[in-house]
Design a protein around this motif. Structure first.
Motif, PDB file in Angstrom:
ATOM      1  N   GLY A  14       0.828  -1.213   0.000  1.00  0.00           N
ATOM      2  CA  GLY A  14       0.000   0.000   0.000  1.00  0.00           C
ATOM      3  C   GLY A  14       0.855   1.253   0.000  1.00  0.00           C
ATOM      4  O   GLY A  14       1.754   1.413   0.838  1.00  0.00           O
ATOM      5  N   GLY A  15       0.616   2.156  -0.946  1.00  0.00           N
ATOM      6  CA  GLY A  15       1.399   3.388  -1.057  1.00  0.00           C
ATOM      7  C   GLY A  15       0.921   4.492  -0.121  1.00  0.00           C
ATOM      8  O   GLY A  15      -0.176   4.439   0.444  1.00  0.00           O
ATOM      9  N   ASP A  16       1.772   5.516   0.039  1.00  0.00           N
ATOM     10  CA  ASP A  16       1.437   6.663   0.901  1.00  0.00           C
ATOM     11  C   ASP A  16       0.473   7.615   0.190  1.00  0.00           C
ATOM     12  O   ASP A  16       0.469   7.716  -1.045  1.00  0.00           O
ATOM     13  N   GLY A  17      -0.302   8.326   1.000  1.00  0.00           N
ATOM     14  CA  GLY A  17      -1.178   9.357   0.440  1.00  0.00           C
ATOM     15  C   GLY A  17      -0.391  10.616   0.092  1.00  0.00           C
ATOM     16  O   GLY A  17       0.692  10.871   0.631  1.00  0.00           O
ATOM     17  N   GLY A  18      -0.923  11.410  -0.818  1.00  0.00           N
ATOM     18  CA  GLY A  18      -0.263  12.658  -1.216  1.00  0.00           C
ATOM     19  C   GLY A  18      -0.479  13.766  -0.198  1.00  0.00           C
ATOM     20  O   GLY A  18      -1.449  13.778   0.561  1.00  0.00           O
ATOM     21  N   LYS A  19       0.428  14.715  -0.188  1.00  0.00           N
ATOM     22  CA  LYS A  19       0.328  15.864   0.710  1.00  0.00           C
ATOM     23  C   LYS A  19      -0.779  16.813   0.228  1.00  0.00           C
ATOM     24  O   LYS A  19      -0.973  16.993  -0.978  1.00  0.00           O
ATOM     25  N   GLY A  20      -1.476  17.421   1.165  1.00  0.00           N
ATOM     26  CA  GLY A  20      -2.484  18.413   0.802  1.00  0.00           C
ATOM     27  C   GLY A  20      -1.827  19.700   0.319  1.00  0.00           C
ATOM     28  O   GLY A  20      -0.703  20.036   0.719  1.00  0.00           O
ATOM     29  N   GLY A  21      -2.505  20.421  -0.553  1.00  0.00           N
ATOM     30  CA  GLY A  21      -1.959  21.672  -1.078  1.00  0.00           C
ATOM     31  C   GLY A  21      -1.895  22.773  -0.029  1.00  0.00           C
ATOM     32  O   GLY A  21      -2.747  22.851   0.868  1.00  0.00           O
ATOM     33  N   GLY A  56       0.143   8.560  -3.651  1.00  0.00           N
ATOM     34  CA  GLY A  56      -0.961   9.401  -4.104  1.00  0.00           C
ATOM     35  C   GLY A  56      -0.451  10.766  -4.572  1.00  0.00           C
ATOM     36  O   GLY A  56       0.555  11.280  -4.080  1.00  0.00           O
ATOM     37  N   LYS A  57      -1.134  11.363  -5.512  1.00  0.00           N
ATOM     38  CA  LYS A  57      -0.735  12.667  -6.046  1.00  0.00           C
ATOM     39  C   LYS A  57      -0.906  13.756  -4.990  1.00  0.00           C
ATOM     40  O   LYS A  57      -1.912  13.795  -4.269  1.00  0.00           O
ATOM     41  N   ASN A  58       0.081  14.651  -4.900  1.00  0.00           N
ATOM     42  CA  ASN A  58      -0.027  15.784  -3.979  1.00  0.00           C
ATOM     43  C   ASN A  58      -1.106  16.753  -4.455  1.00  0.00           C
ATOM     44  O   ASN A  58      -1.301  16.935  -5.667  1.00  0.00           O
ATOM     45  N   GLY A  59      -1.796  17.375  -3.513  1.00  0.00           N
ATOM     46  CA  GLY A  59      -2.771  18.400  -3.866  1.00  0.00           C
ATOM     47  C   GLY A  59      -2.072  19.645  -4.391  1.00  0.00           C
ATOM     48  O   GLY A  59      -0.970  19.990  -3.957  1.00  0.00           O
TER      49      GLY A  59
END
Length: 343
Positions: free
Chosen positions: A37-44, A81-84
């Motif tokens: 399982g990959g990490d989530g992206g950072k919020g903008g 996950g893609k960063n915001g």
């Protein structure tokens, strides 16, 4: 005409971090694949950027909520996950940013392109692959993404000018500004003509240029919010030099020395530091002064108090060339003094 708005309150919220993923690697030749399982992206982030293309905070009068993009959740096969995307908000150069709850200054945007992160995006959650250990080789959990920062902030615009014109309403500051510079302020013979600060550029030659601000007329008790003064006193806090304009056309209406002291009292009550700024005295409307001996007495009185004194008629142009040179000379003296004090 663009309406001048110099103080607004807005809400900003950064993006939430994406959740980490729970996933396991299942491939044909890897029967014991394990967690993937990959990490989530950072919020903008919410970022303010100073620009000289804006001169007012009018945009924020109608739109008050600003929310950055959330980070995307992690995926299987250890995919992050893609960063915001960051939310960029452009504000005029000279904008002070304060926390609405505490009043604390977050940043002061005084240069073109200067940036300030006012709300940081939340971190992305870690996927289950990050929690694998020798004793727990197949974790079935992952982290949630962190929420982004959110807050109410106050944007307060302070004009950046080299010289500020101060004085009572109808002292002739707007006319003087129009003659010293190429500005076109509203001009009429009644008090409070100037309802918003006006800026103009005085050019003596291609190398010598000064930005001059005509500040709306102050009155007594302006520091308490009377008249227009309280709203606009902040605009002269950045100036290096004050040109104190007094009306000498009618001594019976307001004695010039009393008018000068009354305005300086308001400056001091608003900010003692503001009252310490260097000043020169500009006696305006000398074309309408019948007794020229009074002008000599006035010049002597101000010079005895330590102020340079210049008599002009903004209407006819008399004395303006001398005043322009004096403004530049005084500005240069102050700038050199400040530079030496920093060495």
């Amino acid at each position: 005409m663009e309406k001048f708005v110099d103080r607004v309150k807005i809400y900003v919220r950064a993006g939430k971090g994406g959740d980490g993923a729970v996933a396991f690697l299942r491939e044909k030749y890897r029967p014991k694949g394990g967690p993937a399982g990959g990490d989530g992206g950072k919020g903008g982030d919410v970022i303010l950027v100073a620009t000289s293309s804006k001169h007012t905070l009018l945009d924020f009068k109608y739109k008050k909520h600003f929310v950055a993009q959330n980070g995307q959740p992690g995926k299987g096969k250890n995919m992050h996950g893609k960063n915001g995307e960051d939310l960029i908000i452009y504000v005029p150069v000279g904008t002070v940013v304060k926390d609405a709850n505490t009043g604390k200054v977050i940043c002061d945007l005084v240069r073109e392109g200067q940036r300030c992160v006012v709300a940081k995006g939340g971190k992305g959650g870690r996927g289950n692959a990050r929690f694998a250990t020798p004793t727990n080789q197949a974790p079935t959990y992952a982290e949630k993404g962190e929420p982004g920062e959110e807050k109410w902030i106050i944007l307060e615009l302070k004009l950046i000018a080299d010289v500020g014109l101060v004085g009572f309403p109808n002292a002739g500051k707007s006319t003087l500004l129009s003659k010293l510079t190429r500005a076109n302020p509203k001009i009429a013979d009644y008090p409070f003509t100037t309802l918003t600060p006006n800026l103009g550029v005085m050019e003596l030659d291609w190398e010598r240029r000064l930005v001059i601000a005509d500040i709306p007329g102050l009155i007594e008790d302006a520091h308490k919010g009377a008249g227009l003064g309280h709203e606009f006193l902040r605009h002269i806090e950045r100036t290096k030099l004050l040109a104190h304009v007094i009306d000498v056309s009618d001594f019976r209406e307001r004695e010039p020395l009393e008018a000068f002291e009354a305005i300086n009292r308001e400056l001091y009550l608003y900010s003692p530091e503001l009252a310490k700024k260097p000043q020169i005295v500009v006696a305006n409307k000398i074309d309408a002064l019948s007794d020229k001996e009074l002008l000599k007495e006035l010049k002597k009185a101000f010079e005895e108090r330590g102020y340079e004194f210049y008599a002009v008629s903004a209407l006819t142009g008399e004395g303006l060339s001398e005043l322009k040179e004096a403004l530049w000379r005084k500005y240069e003296e102050i700038s050199k003094g400040q530079a030496l004090s920093k060495v």
